[in-house]
Design an enzyme around this catalytic site. Structure first.
Site, mmCIF file in Angstrom:
data_model
loop_
_atom_site.group_PDB
_atom_site.id
_atom_site.type_symbol
_atom_site.label_atom_id
_atom_site.label_comp_id
_atom_site.label_asym_id
_atom_site.label_seq_id
_atom_site.Cartn_x
_atom_site.Cartn_y
_atom_site.Cartn_z
ATOM 1 N N ALA A 213 0.868 -1.177 0.000
ATOM 2 C CA ALA A 213 0.000 0.000 0.000
ATOM 3 C C ALA A 213 0.911 1.235 0.000
ATOM 4 O O ALA A 213 2.110 1.127 -0.223
ATOM 5 C CB ALA A 213 -0.920 -0.027 1.205
ATOM 6 N N MET B 23 2.223 3.285 2.326
ATOM 7 C CA MET B 23 3.376 3.293 3.234
ATOM 8 C C MET B 23 4.399 2.230 2.833
ATOM 9 O O MET B 23 5.611 2.488 2.827
ATOM 10 C CB MET B 23 2.906 3.067 4.675
ATOM 11 C CG MET B 23 2.173 4.228 5.289
ATOM 12 S SD MET B 23 3.221 5.675 5.574
ATOM 13 C CE MET B 23 4.188 5.124 6.980
ATOM 14 N N ASN C 287 2.965 -9.009 -2.030
ATOM 15 C CA ASN C 287 1.646 -8.493 -1.674
ATOM 16 C C ASN C 287 0.632 -9.606 -1.886
ATOM 17 O O ASN C 287 0.749 -10.397 -2.826
ATOM 18 C CB ASN C 287 1.289 -7.278 -2.536
ATOM 19 C CG ASN C 287 0.111 -6.504 -1.969
ATOM 20 O OD1 ASN C 287 0.283 -5.676 -1.089
ATOM 21 N ND2 ASN C 287 -1.085 -6.771 -2.480
ATOM 22 N N ALA D 1 -3.475 -3.484 10.900
ATOM 23 C CA ALA D 1 -3.291 -3.981 12.261
ATOM 24 C C ALA D 1 -4.384 -4.978 12.617
ATOM 25 O O ALA D 1 -5.502 -4.922 12.106
ATOM 26 C CB ALA D 1 -3.304 -2.814 13.249
ATOM 27 N N SER E 286 6.111 6.818 11.714
ATOM 28 C CA SER E 286 5.288 8.022 11.579
ATOM 29 C C SER E 286 5.862 8.963 10.525
ATOM 30 O O SER E 286 7.061 9.112 10.394
ATOM 31 C CB SER E 286 5.191 8.763 12.914
ATOM 32 O OG SER E 286 4.425 9.944 12.764
ATOM 33 N N LYS F 117 4.624 4.921 19.906
ATOM 34 C CA LYS F 117 3.931 5.396 18.710
ATOM 35 C C LYS F 117 2.489 5.758 19.028
ATOM 36 O O LYS F 117 1.947 6.756 18.513
ATOM 37 C CB LYS F 117 3.978 4.314 17.617
ATOM 38 C CG LYS F 117 3.166 4.637 16.351
ATOM 39 C CD LYS F 117 3.626 5.936 15.698
ATOM 40 C CE LYS F 117 3.165 6.061 14.259
ATOM 41 N NZ LYS F 117 1.717 6.049 14.036
ATOM 42 N N HIS G 127 2.523 9.058 20.693
ATOM 43 C CA HIS G 127 2.757 10.049 19.631
ATOM 44 C C HIS G 127 1.447 10.406 18.956
ATOM 45 O O HIS G 127 1.120 11.590 18.767
ATOM 46 C CB HIS G 127 3.747 9.476 18.608
ATOM 47 C CG HIS G 127 3.769 10.204 17.287
ATOM 48 N ND1 HIS G 127 2.790 10.042 16.330
ATOM 49 C CD2 HIS G 127 4.658 11.088 16.765
ATOM 50 C CE1 HIS G 127 3.062 10.803 15.288
ATOM 51 N NE2 HIS G 127 4.187 11.443 15.526
ATOM 52 N N ARG H 86 -13.770 14.902 18.441
ATOM 53 C CA ARG H 86 -14.030 14.247 17.154
ATOM 54 C C ARG H 86 -15.361 13.500 17.193
ATOM 55 O O ARG H 86 -16.122 13.514 16.212
ATOM 56 C CB ARG H 86 -12.891 13.283 16.799
ATOM 57 C CG ARG H 86 -11.567 13.973 16.538
ATOM 58 C CD ARG H 86 -10.565 13.028 15.886
ATOM 59 N NE ARG H 86 -9.238 13.632 15.825
ATOM 60 C CZ ARG H 86 -8.246 13.167 15.066
ATOM 61 N NH1 ARG H 86 -8.430 12.102 14.307
ATOM 62 N NH2 ARG H 86 -7.070 13.757 15.064
ATOM 63 N N SER I 113 -12.974 -3.126 51.875
ATOM 64 C CA SER I 113 -11.524 -3.165 51.656
ATOM 65 C C SER I 113 -11.109 -1.989 50.794
ATOM 66 O O SER I 113 -11.892 -1.454 50.008
ATOM 67 C CB SER I 113 -11.114 -4.472 50.990
ATOM 68 O OG SER I 113 -11.773 -4.613 49.729
ATOM 69 N N TYR J 186 -8.777 -0.368 47.840
ATOM 70 C CA TYR J 186 -7.977 -0.718 46.660
ATOM 71 C C TYR J 186 -8.171 0.377 45.621
ATOM 72 O O TYR J 186 -9.134 1.134 45.668
ATOM 73 C CB TYR J 186 -8.386 -2.077 46.084
ATOM 74 C CG TYR J 186 -9.825 -2.165 45.628
ATOM 75 C CD1 TYR J 186 -10.177 -1.876 44.314
ATOM 76 C CD2 TYR J 186 -10.834 -2.516 46.524
ATOM 77 C CE1 TYR J 186 -11.493 -1.947 43.903
ATOM 78 C CE2 TYR J 186 -12.155 -2.601 46.122
ATOM 79 C CZ TYR J 186 -12.496 -2.319 44.807
ATOM 80 O OH TYR J 186 -13.797 -2.380 44.395
#
Length: 485
Positions: free
Chosen positions: A13, A15, A34, A78, A130, A185, A188, A289, A481, A483
């Site tokens: 692709a 990148m 690919n 991913a 990046s 990343k 970032h 957004r 308790s 925590y």
């Protein structure tokens, strides 16, 4: 003798293609594959024609083309696709070979994949890359983590193709074990969300409060890019505001006001919640957004819900523009302070030895948040490697003092005039909370103890000693308790 490649790359692709061309231009021979093999042939006949790039029509063929130890870089979507390719590669590789995931993977997946591949005798690198299309071709910021033993085998390639700062230092170095690279990343990208939202809020104020034209705003951002705010995002904002189509119309004015997102900002916010870090700026940027995506509801609400009666801005336009610049800068510093707080807590949780000044250097060039400001962060950690918070560094402490009055003025003015500034206001709230010796959490703890017997600590007793009050006289002495989630 058959020509062998220094590295193989799967996924042609945008990148992937550009990283291959970048590697080849630095003297490395690259083998490519690919899943849709026609892309391999088209690439070799097009942009890769006449270059030291070898095509493969199967994974078996790709692996045979590689020098040992074999280095295979995945530039695929991913998630499941990464795991699928790993499973297909395992039977074809030998002990000591290296699989590299260069996509935007979630860091827990990289932790899992490192452990899994090492258990089978292989090495793994999960690396953030990046810089977008241009960065991939001309020099991205690269943030590798994973199996430390793999680093010497990929270091010459990664540091050659990475962006460089003025003295030639590459924006690429080993970040840490297992998921450290992808975590950095992710942070970032979270900071990137905050930076973009801050710029949009400045634009909103200039446009709707000061009534500035696109040309005027273009000139302001261009001027800002010459000083402390010099950065890639400020630069492209200036260019965007000045861009006209073939009909001489400003394109930005015709873009629908609904923002997309791919999840890394959300991941950052979730990680911050999991680690108990108040990374408010990124979370507000993510929610901004989400709110923008509610376009149809907002249009309806705009006809029903009334805000303040608008008053024309009274005062010096030039001075208020400078106030906005200072508000953006102070908010930006706060956002980065929060980002480094998150990395500090992650380092404790996952036993990563993170070099915070080094991470700032990785972001100095090649990536989306690249800016001169990052050099100041590196200097802060050079002065004090154990620095708990950037706001406590002498340089940043001074800047915050210089910007504070303007910052408050901009947030107050925007609020009075009904302009939403979630990033600027949340960063100011964090600053005020962080500098507060005492917060009203004492009352909150009393409330928790009242309804749930959750107990509290006392200021006149040692830390770690907990108490419960029978507030109603009917609750008895049994306490819950203690925590922290």
């Amino acid at each position: 003798m058959e020509n062998k490649a220094d590295i193989g790359l799967i996924g042609l692709a945008v990148m992937g293609e550009n990283l291959v061309l970048n590697m080849e231009s630095h003297g490395f021979t690259v083998a490519v594959y690919n899943r849709t093999v026609e892309k391999v042939d088209n690439f070799l006949a097009g942009r890769a024609k006449g270059k030291n790039i070898l095509g493969a029509h199967s994974l078996e063929e790709l692996v045979k083309l590689l020098k040992k130890p074999r280095r295979v870089m995945l530039m695929v979507k991913a998630g499941k696709a990464v795991d699928d390719f790993i499973e297909m590669l395992i039977p074809l590789l030998e002990t000591g070979d290296i699989i590299i995931d260069g996509g935007n993977s979630h860091f827990p997946d990289s932790i899992r994949r490192t452990k899994y591949l090492e258990s089978k005798g292989f090495l793994f690198i999960g690396t953030g890359v990046s810089g977008g299309e241009e960065g991939a071709l001309r020099g991205p910021s690269i943030m590798p983590g994973g199996s430390p033993a793999a680093w010497p085998h990929v270091k010459p390639i990664f540091q050659a193709i990475a962006a460089k700062v003025d003295d030639g230092t590459p924006c690429c170095d080993w970040v840490g074990s297992d998921g450290a690279g992808h975590f950095v990343k992710m942070v970032h990208n979270g900071i990137e969300y905050g930076d973009m939202q801050l710029i949009c809020e400045a634009y909103h104020i200039m446009k709707d409060v000061l009534g500035m034209s696109n040309k005027e705003m273009h000139e302001v951002f261009a001027e800002w890019n010459k000083g402390e705010l010099n950065s890639y995002l400020i630069e492209i904002t200036s260019n965007i505001l000045n861009y006209r189509d073939e009909n001489k119309k400003y394109v930005v004015d015709y873009i629908l006001d609904t923002a997309g997102q791919k999840g890394t900002g959300k991941w950052t916010s979730i990680a911050a919640l999991d680690l108990g870090v108040p990374m408010t700026m990124v979370s507000e940027a993510v929610f901004a957004r989400c709110l923008s995506a509610m376009k149809d509801e907002r249009v309806v609400a705009s006809k029903i819900l009334k805000g303040p009666t608008r008053k024309k801005f009274a005062g010096s336009k030039k001075k208020f523009i400078e106030d906005i610049r200072k508000a953006v800068y102070a908010s930006k510093i706060t956002s980065y302070a929060q980002g480094f707080m998150l990395m500090r807590e992650a380092a404790k949780e996952y036993t990563w030895d993170l070099n915070y000044g080094g991470i700032a250097l990785l972001w100095r060039n090649g990536c989306i948040i690249r800016s001169v400001f990052l050099g100041k962060i590196k200097e802060a950690f050079d002065r004090n490697p154990q620095l708990n918070n950037l706001l406590l560094d002498p340089y940043f402490k001074k800047i915050m003092a210089q910007c504070q009055e303007s910052w408050r003025k901009v947030v107050a003015t925007a609020t009075q005039l009904g302009i939403p500034v979630p990033a600027m206001s949340s960063s100011l709230v964090f600053y005020d909370g962080y500098r507060s010796k005492r917060l009203p959490a004492n009352l909150l703890q009393a409330q928790r103890d009242y309804f749930g017997a959750h107990q509290y600590e006392r200021i006149d007793k040692p830390r770690g000693e907990f108490f419960h009050t029978n507030w109603t006289g009917r609750g008895g002495e049994t306490a819950s308790s203690t925590y922290v989630v």
